[in-house]
Design a protein around this motif. Structure first.
Motif, PDB file in Angstrom:
ATOM      1  N   ARG A 307      -2.450  -2.711 -12.713  1.00 46.14           N
ATOM      2  CA  ARG A 307      -1.640  -1.486 -12.759  1.00 46.14           C
ATOM      3  C   ARG A 307      -1.241  -1.149 -14.190  1.00 46.14           C
ATOM      4  NH1 ARG A 307      -1.204   3.377 -12.127  1.00 46.14           N
ATOM      5  NH2 ARG A 307       0.900   4.268 -12.144  1.00 46.14           N
ATOM      6  N   VAL A 311      -1.014   2.488 -16.201  1.00 51.47           N
ATOM      7  CA  VAL A 311       0.331   3.041 -16.036  1.00 51.47           C
ATOM      8  C   VAL A 311       0.659   4.116 -17.066  1.00 51.47           C
ATOM      9  CG1 VAL A 311       1.563   1.359 -17.471  1.00 51.47           C
ATOM     10  CG2 VAL A 311       2.701   2.343 -15.469  1.00 51.47           C
ATOM     11  N   ALA A 314       0.674   7.938 -16.240  1.00 53.76           N
ATOM     12  CA  ALA A 314       1.842   8.603 -15.662  1.00 53.76           C
ATOM     13  C   ALA A 314       2.797   8.947 -16.798  1.00 53.76           C
ATOM     14  CB  ALA A 314       2.512   7.701 -14.636  1.00 53.76           C
ATOM     15  N   TRP A 338       9.507  10.718 -13.854  1.00 50.80           N
ATOM     16  CA  TRP A 338       8.068  10.974 -13.766  1.00 50.80           C
ATOM     17  C   TRP A 338       7.733  12.165 -12.877  1.00 50.80           C
ATOM     18  CZ3 TRP A 338       9.936   5.890 -13.678  1.00 50.80           C
ATOM     19  CH2 TRP A 338       9.548   5.085 -14.761  1.00 50.80           C
ATOM     20  N   LYS A 372       6.172   6.584  -3.887  1.00 47.85           N
ATOM     21  CA  LYS A 372       5.858   6.834  -5.292  1.00 47.85           C
ATOM     22  C   LYS A 372       7.141   6.777  -6.112  1.00 47.85           C
ATOM     23  CE  LYS A 372       3.937  10.329  -8.415  1.00 47.85           C
ATOM     24  NZ  LYS A 372       3.328  11.684  -8.512  1.00 47.85           N
ATOM     25  N   ASN A 471       5.349   3.301 -11.691  1.00 48.19           N
ATOM     26  CA  ASN A 471       5.034   3.954 -12.963  1.00 48.19           C
ATOM     27  C   ASN A 471       5.743   3.324 -14.151  1.00 48.19           C
ATOM     28  OD1 ASN A 471       3.330   6.015 -11.888  1.00 48.19           O
ATOM     29  ND2 ASN A 471       5.144   7.071 -11.111  1.00 48.19           N
ATOM     30  N   SER A 472       6.622   2.358 -13.905  1.00 46.40           N
ATOM     31  CA  SER A 472       7.459   1.789 -14.962  1.00 46.40           C
ATOM     32  C   SER A 472       6.890   0.490 -15.514  1.00 46.40           C
ATOM     33  CB  SER A 472       8.867   1.529 -14.420  1.00 46.40           C
ATOM     34  OG  SER A 472       9.605   0.693 -15.279  1.00 46.40           O
TER      35      SER A 472
END
Length: 517
Positions: A307, A311, A314, A338, A372, A471-472
């Motif tokens: 991931r 990432v 994003a 995001w 998400k 996304n972090s």
């Protein structure tokens, strides 16, 4: 004419003397892997480190990229050109320190006499020069090596393998640095330990140290002979090298990052002689991969690394539409967004509260109904009463999201302010029985020996079955360092799990299916 020529030579020497890189490449020689004495031409990693040196530097690297050789050369440069300069080179073992001292002596002995400052002493792993400068080579131990020294440069090699006393030594060395002095902490990874903690702090910009990471992919020189040997062996066994279409998913991604087919064949054979996790630790492609450890990680390390490779696609929003004015000062610092709230979409907010004293973090993770991650807040300096206002604004912004607020410690005051001061109604409730056996619903969430394993198990399942989009980077890093040890699930020593717990609580909200508004 002769006078002009002498001036030109003198000007060139002045220019060379002012540049460590020019001086090393002009006057120094090193012994290469074939045992031949050759001019010291810095490789790309050595140049990047030397050109980017700050006062405090930490280097996480793949094996054998020449960082120690560079520090030996830099120490020689400093002591030959600046009187009364002291440099310290420290290693984790006697054998390693001996190897460094031999490398140091070779670099000095092979200098041209015209730039070589004579020695006063050459013993006990110390070079002492007639200009008052010296280079000390030491082993990390209980003895306070830096006591009484004033250091212009210090390099600690393989910090991840040093004894528990290394933090004391680092502190003493930092205090011994001159105002313009420099220190390098350098190592390959050795699992989750003090070095991994120092690296993570530097990478998050939570310390004075400037991070340098050197991947095996970026090195095309140091293992060139081994690449050729391994590729010849592969062709003997298989007839030809693999084509890009024949690479597996991991290899294809490494190929996109710049790895050559020859490097990937070398990687395959290295892994065949050990395993993929051992290779990742010795030859990491990214910083997170370096600290992969076996047997104790709660979350799948390989999936985290996978991931992390994507990432950055994003992109955080720079100016989110409709964001409350009270939240704007935190944007791009503590607050990352995001995705904007949309239509009738439901959102779930996990809240873990710290004391605001610079230690544990107050953290918020927000996900939508599809799993998400849309927003994150993280700060260790926000007082609980201020944090409650931030949580209220975030909840309202995301369509009056369901809040799951942990009640431990300062969380009690946050729950109370949200419920009574802000009249926020959409908050998860838990069931509690009184002395008469009557059930009562109370606002908030309680993490205990029963609820914690269940919530982490749900988090683990959703992430590893690709039903949760994270996304972090900070959350992924915490997940990587979230371990099972001594019967407990918690952050590795020196790490944090505030984001992990916040996301786990957001998922509790998602799984509950409740909505009170």
């Amino acid at each position: 004419m002769r006078g002009d020529g002498a001036i030109n030579v003198r000007d060139k020497l002045i220019k060379i003397k002012q540049s460590p890189r020019l001086w090393l490449e002009t006057f120094s020689k090193v012994v290469n892997k074939n045992g031949a004495l050759v001019p010291f031409k810095l490789n790309p990693q050595q140049r990047q480190l030397l050109d980017g040196l700050d006062k405090y530097n930490i280097v996480l690297k793949s094996r054998q990229l020449g960082v120690t050789t560079l520090s030996c050369g830099y120490s020689i440069y400093l002591t030959q050109n600046k009187p009364n300069t002291t440099c310290l080179l420290m290693s984790y073992s006697i054998d390693s320190a001996t190897g460094i001292f031999e490398k140091l002596k070779q670099l000095y002995n092979d200098l041209p006499n015209a730039v070589k400052v004579p020695l006063v002493a050459n013993n006990k792993k110390e070079l002492k020069f007639t200009n008052g400068s010296r280079i000390i080579v030491a082993t990390c131990g209980n003895k306070d090596v830096a006591r009484g020294l004033t250091l212009t440069f210090a390099h600690l090699s393989e910090v991840a393998f040093m004894k528990d006393t290394v933090n004391k030594q680092i502190l003493a060395i930092e205090q011994a640095l001159t105002p313009q002095g420099k220190i390098i902490l350098e190592s390959t990874a050795n699992g989750l330990n003090g070095f991994s903690e120092m690296w993570n702090k530097a990478e998050r910009q939570n310390s004075l140290y400037k991070p340098f990471f050197f991947s095996w992919i970026d090195d095309k020189l140091m293992f060139a002979d081994e690449y050729a040997l391994f590729n010849d062996r592969w062709k003997d066994l298989h007839g030809a090298l693999p084509t890009p279409d024949e690479l597996d998913e991991t290899e294809a991604e490494l190929y996109k990052q710049g790895a050559t087919i020859k490097q990937l064949v070398w990687r395959r054979l290295k892994i065949a002689n050990s395993d993929e996790e051992q290779f990742a630790q010795e030859f990491p492609a990214n910083p997170i991969e370096a600290f992969i450890s076996t047997g104790s990680n709660v979350f799948d390390s390989i999936k985290i690394v996978e991931r992390l490779q994507y990432v950055d696609e994003a992109k955080p929003l720079l100016n989110p539409t409709g964001l409350p004015a009270t939240l704007k000062p935190y944007l791009k610092k503590e607050l990352t967004i995001w995705a904007l709230p949309t239509g009738a979409t439901r959102y779930y907010v996990g809240v873990d509260t710290g004391e605001g004293l610079g230690q544990d973090y107050s953290a918020v993770e927000i996900i939508n109904q599809d799993g998400k991650q849309v927003a994150e807040f993280k700060s260790n300096k926000i007082k609980p009463f201020v944090f409650a206002g931030i949580v209220n604004e975030l909840g309202l912004y995301y369509n009056k999201a369901l809040l799951v607020v942990e009640k431990a410690s300062a969380g009690h005051s946050v729950v109370d302010k949200l419920r009574h001061d802000y009249a926020y109604m959409n908050m998860l409730k838990y069931k509690e029985y009184d002395a008469r056996g009557k059930a009562k619903k109370k606002v908030g969430f309680v993490t205990n020996n029963k609820s914690k394993p269940l919530m982490i198990a749900d988090f683990q399942e959703l992430f590893e079955t690709n039903q949760l989009l994270i996304n972090s980077k900070d959350l992924l890093r915490e997940m990587k360092l979230y371990t099972f040890q001594d019967g407990k699930m918690e952050a590795a020593a020196g790490g944090h799990d505030d984001l992990v717990m916040s996301m786990a609580m957001a998922l509790v909200g998602l799984k509950s299916g409740v909505n009170y508004v």
